[in-house]
Design a protein around this motif. Structure first.
Motif: not given
Length: 335
Positions: A119-125, A188-197, A199-206
């Protein structure tokens, strides 16, 4: 040229001819398998290890890998003989069977044993609570696909009705879900790795939760083939399963760093640190199956999830479209 010289030349030709014939014989012993994977993901690290470590070659196989994005496209490729073996969710084989297929699709080797999405959120939670999803826009997956069904199972477990408590978007093609979120669609979105990470590194999602942890063990991604192919190519199917088991054992006994370095050629645009963290995340939550067997408990959990999602009217018995004999033989042969 002297007679001795001619004899030497003739002997050389004979030796060369024997070598060529022997080489041809060796080549004919190699079986080519066209393999289609439902997506390119570190979730399938053992598959890439089997290719890179030469485990398929050791078993006399030449495996040609292609990515057939999405469960529906992967199953279509298998049924139309564009591929011989599919790596896809077991739910697809159930759909084919319940449509009355004359040539059912048989699950023979499990690769992953949990959901692989996060589960990836757009904003930090901070201090995430599932109830915070209520009223949000959720970028979901394809109706009837395992990511969506496992996601709905998890949401319902936490008292959330995905179709009434969320603004659920499901009309985006599988391959375009991540780009849609990156472009601003959804909270919010459901993502597989490595896309989730990534996005996290780029600040696109958390990354804030794991659907794999929440939904339990199930035959999430499995190697399968048509019954007709299995009947005609039992040796090749056994060899394929042997190679997968070797890879599963290798990944289980090696670090995330070693696995990342082995599979990095399949993810040229992903930084090494992301590869390592993604693989470690999957290892920590037990997503990689350590053997190819699809057991009854996992199968029943899958049927529960599909039933809850309203995607099946009756339960397909485990032994109907699961053949564990190849997995059992692979384990026995490795002892």
């Amino acid at each position: 040229m002297s007679r001795t010289g001619w004899m030497r030349v003739l002997l050389g030709v004979v030796i060369a001819s024997v070598a060529i014939i022997a080489g041809c014989g060796k080549q004919s012993d190699t079986t080519t398998i066209q393999l289609g994977e439902v997506t390119r993901s570190l979730f399938y690290a053992p598959e890439y290890v089997a290719l890179e470590k030469g485990f398929f070659k050791e078993e006399g196989l030449d495996v040609k890998l292609q990515t057939t994005a999405g469960g529906d496209k992967t199953m279509t490729a298998l049924l139309s003989n564009s591929i011989d073996v599919a790596l896809v969710g077991s739910e697809t084989s159930i759909y084919v069977y319940q449509q009355g297929a004359d040539d059912p699709v048989i699950n023979f080797a499990q690769l992953t044993q949990t959901d692989g999405t996060f589960l990836v959120s757009r904003d930090a939670v901070d201090n995430f609570d599932w109830n915070s999803l209520k009223g949000s826009t959720f970028l979901g997956q394809r109706v009837g696909g395992m990511p969506q069904m496992a996601g709905e199972f998890t949401l319902k477990k936490h008292g959330i009705d995905p179709h009434n408590d969320l603004n659920l978007i499901q009309n985006i093609d599988f391959a375009n879900v991540a780009p849609a979120f990156a472009s601003g669609t959804g909270d919010y979105v459901q993502l597989f790795e490595p896309t989730a990470s990534v996005f996290e590194k780029e600040g696109t999602g958390h990354v804030i939760a794991s659907f794999g942890v929440e939904s339990g063990h199930l035959p999430y991604t499995v190697f399968m083939t048509k019954q007709s192919f299995m009947n005609k190519n039992k040796k090749a199917v056994q060899s394929f399963t042997n190679a997968i088991y070797k890879a599963q054992q290798w990944v289980n006994s090696h670090s995330a760093e070693e696995t990342a370095d082995t599979v990095k050629s399949y993810f040229n645009d992903v930084d090494r640190d992301i590869l390592i963290s993604s693989i470690d995340r999957y290892k920590q939550q037990g997503s990689f199956a350590t053997d190819p067997i699809i057991d009854d408990e996992e199968w029943n959990n899958l049927l529960d999830i599909m039933s809850m999602a309203g995607q099946i009217k009756e339960r397909t018995a485990h032994d109907t479209i699961v053949d564990n004999s190849f997995a059992e033989q692979a384990i026995q042969s490795a002892k």
